[in-house]
Scaffold this motif. Structure first.
Motif: not given
Lengths: 310, 430
Positions: A70, A75, A91, A94-95, A97-102, B2, B6
């Motif tokens: 994912l 998406y 915003h 948040f999104l 970081r949720l997708r794995g970025l630092s 994680r 978050l």
């Protein structure tokens, strides 16, 4: 890049997808088309693992898709939402970081994308202060922030004015050039025709057509040709004689016309040009292919009528 | 993990930095402190010093009264009868705040009247009552008995008949202790309700503005749900601590600056009036009787696990909702459920030995209150306390699992009417 095999999904008694398969190649812009309620959004949700299919599989680069994949997907759902009280920057953070970025990565991407879309002034604005079009831009940026290899966009042009539709289109074309794979679902057939390499058409939960835009247009062409010329209309008609049939014409004023015609007997495009040369001044001549809008209606309409008759 | 973190951080920030949180953090303690202040003030309203005229035409009191060193009341005597209209209007009497009418039959019928210009505080009424009664008792003892006043007061003292449970002869399990435990349990429930409703509204809001679909493309429904519960729970704890801090500081300030004599017997002249037996028991209980070393850790444990238990319920319900307004109809049953929890506490305080009380002790819906009451009444937690906590933990885990299913299957359903058969189907699907 992505292989969807025999996906079926029902919600209680309602069938949303019935044995749908298709393949999306790397670096392709792939259109997922269909009338409202055909099952497009369900298919997109299955690919995103938001909804589990009843049967079938989704593979990425040949391997069965897992949750970790994912992170490679961006998406943009049709029903989009943002947290109204958050600032644009928060915003995106948040999104991202949720997708794995630092944090540092997100900041770099925010700088790049906000600059590219010229929205640096909006950073500290709360989402509720944005217009719909502005919010759509923010949503698009949040979708591509983590540089996904596969972009899935459900109605990406809705809510945008024509200028921004062009902007998004150009972005998609550039992403394709950069090797990204893009699946888009849209009712905007003009845009689909312009940017999609291949499409699949789903209707009433089933796949009803698949192929490149050219292939689908070729399959449904009606043997129409068009000639744009300067000269006398009478001379043009006389030259055709019995080998061709005029279907309709556009008068551009003065002695300029565009005429659409059909071949009769064994006449060919070459024959047409031969009989016209010397009679009128041909500016251009081409084979008329159906638009994607026509293809769409041509496929969906008869199925709807059959259904209504039943 | 994680992703849950978050989500939790976002939820926490969204609550803690919201205007309503900041307002509630300030307004809540202010309201409580204001109510406390009003309680203190209204218990001691009216003039702080009174000039009282005693009309004693029969000379019963002989012009004497002992004000026991109180500077709050000054007495003067009149030997003639004064009509209360004359007292009200007469220029000579305007300096007096009240007139005590000692009639000739007062020693027989024990009835006297006080006419005041503005209503005295309860404390002032009690002070005057005490002074006049003591003087009349002195007169009666002198007239009718051979006892000294000291002997009379010993005779007059009421019999205290203490009822003690033979299994708890030192009255550790008193009602008063039980109510202290109940207060702890009630506090847990109040915060569970306040922040449980926040969970419900948050889930419904995400459903209605469709952000949930964006989130679900990156996180699982369980991660989303647990992140939300944890984030809002942390905000609840922060608010709770802010309340404790502000209320504590406020009470300290009030005691030091506004009511310096409130709890200090040295400053209260009529201490026998105010430092009543009941009051002393309460102060003793609050400051020495409750073992906070046990109460506080278990309060925190039951607060957290109870919140997770109810939080799962709230989030599951939120996920089943078709529209944001559905939340309104769920509020009443939830209030009933929490009301039932509070009632169970009332029941356990009053009928601690009953079978139902034992059920309440282990039932996860009610155990946070019942256990708090039991801990306030007992010296140390028994195996029953740990068993109850274990049941609550297991129940919370089961509820989180069930809510996770509702969340997974219901969170993407919009605009539907909530029907039981849908919920059952969602629960059956894995």
């Amino acid at each position: 890049m992505l292989e969807v095999r025999n996906i079926s999904k029902s919600f209680y008694r309602k069938e949303a997808l019935n044995d749908v398969s298709f393949t999306v190649g790397k670096g392709e812009i792939f259109g997922l088309l269909g009338p409202n309620g055909a099952g497009k959004t369900t298919m997109i949700r299955v690919i995103n693992r938001i909804v589990e299919s009843d049967s079938g599989s989704v593979r990425i680069n040949g391997d069965l898709m897992v949750n970790d994949d994912l992170k490679q997907i961006g998406y943009l759902p049709e029903e989009r939402g943002l947290y109204k009280n958050m600032t644009v920057e928060a915003h995106a953070m948040f999104l991202g970081r949720l997708r794995g970025l630092s944090k540092a990565d997100v900041n770099t991407k925010i700088d790049y994308w906000f600059g590219r879309f010229e929205i640096n002034d909006w950073r500290k604005k709360r989402i509720e202060q944005l217009s719909k079009g502005m919010a759509q831009k923010v949503q698009f940026i949040c979708t591509v922030l983590h540089e996904p290899k596969l972009l899935i966009l459900d109605e990406p042009f809705s809510g945008f004015d024509p200028v921004n539709v062009e902007l998004i289109k150009q972005e998609l074309i550039e992403m394709k050039a950069a090797g990204k794979t893009i699946i888009l679902s849209s009712h905007n057939m003009k845009s689909v025709e312009e940017i999609c390499d291949r499409v699949v058409l789903i209707d009433k939960a089933k796949k009803v057509a698949e192929g490149s835009i050219a292939e689908l247009q070729e399959e449904r062409k009606a043997g129409l040709y068009a000639v744009k010329f300067r000269g006398s209309m009478i001379a043009f008609v006389n030259a055709l004689w019995t080998g061709f049939e005029v279907v309709d014409k556009d008068i551009h004023g003065g002695d300029k016309f565009t005429v659409r015609l059909k071949m009769r007997n064994e006449s060919s495009f070459d024959d047409l040009l031969k009989v016209l040369i010397g009679q009128v001044k041909i500016e251009s001549a081409w084979e008329v292919l159906p638009s994607m809008q026509d293809v769409f209606i041509d496929i969906v309409q008869p199925r709807k009528e059959n259904e209504d008759e039943k | 993990m994680r992703n849950s973190l978050l989500i939790a951080i976002r939820e926490w920030k969204a609550r803690v930095f919201s205007r309503s949180f900041i307002v509630m953090s300030i307004i809540g303690p202010i309201v409580i402190l204001a109510l406390t202040y009003l309680l203190f003030v209204f218990g001691d309203n009216g003039k702080q010093e009174w000039n009282v005229l005693i009309t004693d035409p029969a000379g019963i009191m002989d012009g004497k009264i002992n004000s026991h060193g109180s500077s709050r009341v000054t007495y003067s005597f009149a030997n003639d009868y004064i009509e209360h209209e004359d007292f009200r209007d007469g220029k000579a009497y305007q300096e007096f705040d009240a007139m005590v009418e000692i009639n000739g039959k007062v020693l027989q019928n024990k009835v006297s009247h006080v006419f005041y210009r503005s209503e005295p505080s309860t404390r002032m009424q009690t002070t005057v009552h005490y002074h006049v009664e003591r003087r009349l008792e002195e007169v009666m003892v002198g007239q009718f008995t051979d006892f000294s006043i000291g002997e009379y007061l010993k005779i007059k003292q009421e019999l205290v008949l203490g009822f003690h449970n033979v299994y708890d002869p030192y009255d550790k399990a008193t009602d008063l202790r039980g109510w202290v435990g109940f207060s702890y349990g009630a506090l847990i429930f109040v915060f569970i309700f306040l922040f449980g409703m926040t969970i419900l509204r948050s889930v419904a809001g995400e459903k209605s503005n469709r952000i949930v679909e964006v989130l679900l493309a990156s996180v699982s429904p369980n991660q989303l749900m647990s992140g939300k519960i944890i984030g809002i729970g942390l905000a609840a704890i922060i608010q709770f601590l802010i309340w404790c801090l502000f209320i504590g500081l406020g009470l300290y300030f009030m005691r030091e600056n506004l009511f310096p004599d409130m709890l200090d017997p040295q400053n209260v002249v009529d201490q026998e009036l105010f430092a009543s037996a009941e009051y002393n028991r309460f102060v003793e209980l609050i400051y020495r009787g409750i073992d906070y070393g046990i109460m506080v850790p278990f309060f925190i444990l039951f607060f957290i696990v109870g919140y997770l238990f109810y939080g799962a319920l709230f989030s599951g319900i939120g996920a089943t909702m078709g529209t944001e307004s559905d939340g309104q109809q769920f509020v009443i049953p939830i209030i009933f459920l929490l009301g039932f929890g509070l009632y169970s506490g009332y029941y356990v305080v009053n009928y601690p030995e009953s079978d139902l009380a034992i059920w309440f002790y282990y039932l996860p819906f009610t155990s946070p209150v019942a256990v708090m009451i039991d801990l306030a009444q007992s010296d140390s937690p028994g195996y029953e306390t740990f068993l109850s906590l274990f049941i609550l933990i297991v129940s919370a885990a089961i509820f989180l699992k069930i809510a996770g299913r509702l969340y997974k299957n219901g969170i993407l359903q919009f605009g539907h009417r909530v029907r039981l058969r849908h919920i059952i189907k969602w629960l059956r699907r894995s």
